[in-house]
Design a protein around this motif. Structure first.
Motif, mmCIF file in Angstrom:
data_model
loop_
_atom_site.group_PDB
_atom_site.id
_atom_site.type_symbol
_atom_site.label_atom_id
_atom_site.label_comp_id
_atom_site.label_asym_id
_atom_site.label_seq_id
_atom_site.Cartn_x
_atom_site.Cartn_y
_atom_site.Cartn_z
ATOM 1 N N PRO A 1 27.465 6.990 -6.568
ATOM 2 C CA PRO A 1 26.672 7.840 -6.088
ATOM 3 C C PRO A 1 28.787 8.519 -5.287
ATOM 4 O O PRO A 1 28.852 7.792 -4.802
ATOM 5 N N TYR A 2 28.302 10.260 -5.683
ATOM 6 C CA TYR A 2 29.283 10.890 -5.337
ATOM 7 C C TYR A 2 29.600 11.801 -4.198
ATOM 8 O O TYR A 2 29.607 11.572 -2.950
ATOM 9 N N ILE A 3 28.076 11.106 -3.519
ATOM 10 C CA ILE A 3 27.347 11.057 -2.179
ATOM 11 C C ILE A 3 26.125 9.789 -1.613
ATOM 12 O O ILE A 3 25.216 9.913 -2.548
ATOM 13 N N MET A 4 26.879 9.714 -0.516
ATOM 14 C CA MET A 4 25.810 8.414 -0.403
ATOM 15 C C MET A 4 24.236 9.120 -0.128
ATOM 16 O O MET A 4 23.899 10.143 1.412
ATOM 17 N N PRO A 5 23.168 8.511 -0.309
ATOM 18 C CA PRO A 5 21.685 9.554 -0.205
ATOM 19 C C PRO A 5 21.473 8.801 1.399
ATOM 20 O O PRO A 5 20.629 9.746 1.699
ATOM 21 N N ARG A 6 21.459 7.614 2.036
ATOM 22 C CA ARG A 6 21.371 7.338 3.442
ATOM 23 C C ARG A 6 22.911 7.409 4.718
ATOM 24 O O ARG A 6 24.014 7.112 3.454
ATOM 25 N N ASP A 7 21.904 7.407 5.308
ATOM 26 C CA ASP A 7 23.941 6.604 6.858
ATOM 27 C C ASP A 7 23.535 6.116 7.212
ATOM 28 O O ASP A 7 22.266 6.094 8.258
ATOM 29 N N ASN A 8 24.132 4.370 7.104
ATOM 30 C CA ASN A 8 23.549 3.822 7.905
ATOM 31 C C ASN A 8 24.641 2.635 7.732
ATOM 32 O O ASN A 8 25.480 2.713 7.017
ATOM 33 N N ILE A 9 23.517 1.105 8.406
ATOM 34 C CA ILE A 9 25.518 0.178 8.401
ATOM 35 C C ILE A 9 25.597 -0.434 6.505
ATOM 36 O O ILE A 9 27.247 -0.370 6.081
#
Length: 236
Positions: free
Chosen positions: A119-127
């Protein structure tokens, strides 16, 4: 060599004789890491893109980065366990792993390959997405076919299942199976490998299973080499 000198070096000689089977592991490890590092530096743009239709239907699932990273501990633990506990199983395991890893290096050298699945951009922001992002920075999306993560996981599981020493350890068998399957799935869920990489790794592992475990020919050859090395030279 005098008796005093011989006694001084006796512990070293005993240590070497007991653990000298680590030498092929060290030598191959140096060769593999050097070759792989060269490929990672040189295969950056001109390569065959690997992709199958099924890749587009597999969702990105960042939590699978955990079993993906556990692969390193899994392989190291299995190899080291047999190194200390059973030389025959150690020989089988190393033969299985080294052969597949060499095929992988040759394929990557002769047919440079990679994918565009990340993915070009992470769909979520977590550890977990942060761990995946860190992995992406250190591991390029090239030199993927066949998947060594998949192949070596199968090799380690086969080694555990075929070990006489572990034949009664059902808990270890189950844990190894779960970890092996989790690692295989992780290669696709965190977009490190195409389904094609995974399937070809299964095919290669199936072939090597027959070679390594299908008969005792390979093990007998190993025994003949070790017995020959132990044989003392004849005196005139």
């Amino acid at each position: 060599m005098g008796n005093s000198t011989r006694r001084k070096f006796e512990p070293i000689i005993k240590f070497y004789n007991k653990y000298k089977h680590i030498i092929p592991l060290i030598v191959y490890g140096i060769i593999y890491m050097s070759w792989f590092a060269h490929l990672e530096k040189t295969v950056t743009s001109h390569y065959k893109v690997i992709h199958v239709a099924l890749d587009d239907h597999i969702p990105f699932c960042e939590v699978f980065v955990v079993p993906y990273l556990l692969w390193f501990a899994y392989v190291a633990t299995v190899v080291l366990y047999f190194f200390f506990k059973d030389k025959d199983d150690y020989f089988r395991t190393c033969t299985f792993l080294f052969t597949g890893m060499t095929v992988f290096l040759l394929v990557s050298t002769l047919w440079p390959n990679g994918h565009h699945l990340r993915p070009y951009i992470m769909p979520r922001d977590n550890i977990f997405t942060q761990m995946v992002a860190a992995l992406y920075q250190t591991d390029t999306p090239t030199n993927l076919w066949p998947s060594i993560h998949v192949y070596n996981s199968l090799g380690c599981h086969f080694a555990i299942m075929k070990s006489k020493r572990l034949s009664e350890k059902k808990g270890i068998h189950i844990a190894s199976f779960i970890l092996c399957i989790s690692i295989i799935l992780s290669t696709m869920f965190i977009k490190q490998h195409s389904v094609f990489d995974v399937l070809t790794a299964f095919i290669m592992a199936a072939i090597m299973y027959v070679v390594v475990y299908g008969s005792d020919a390979l093990l007998n050859f190993y025994h003949s080499l070790t017995n020959k090395s132990k044989r003392k030279p004849e005196t005139l």
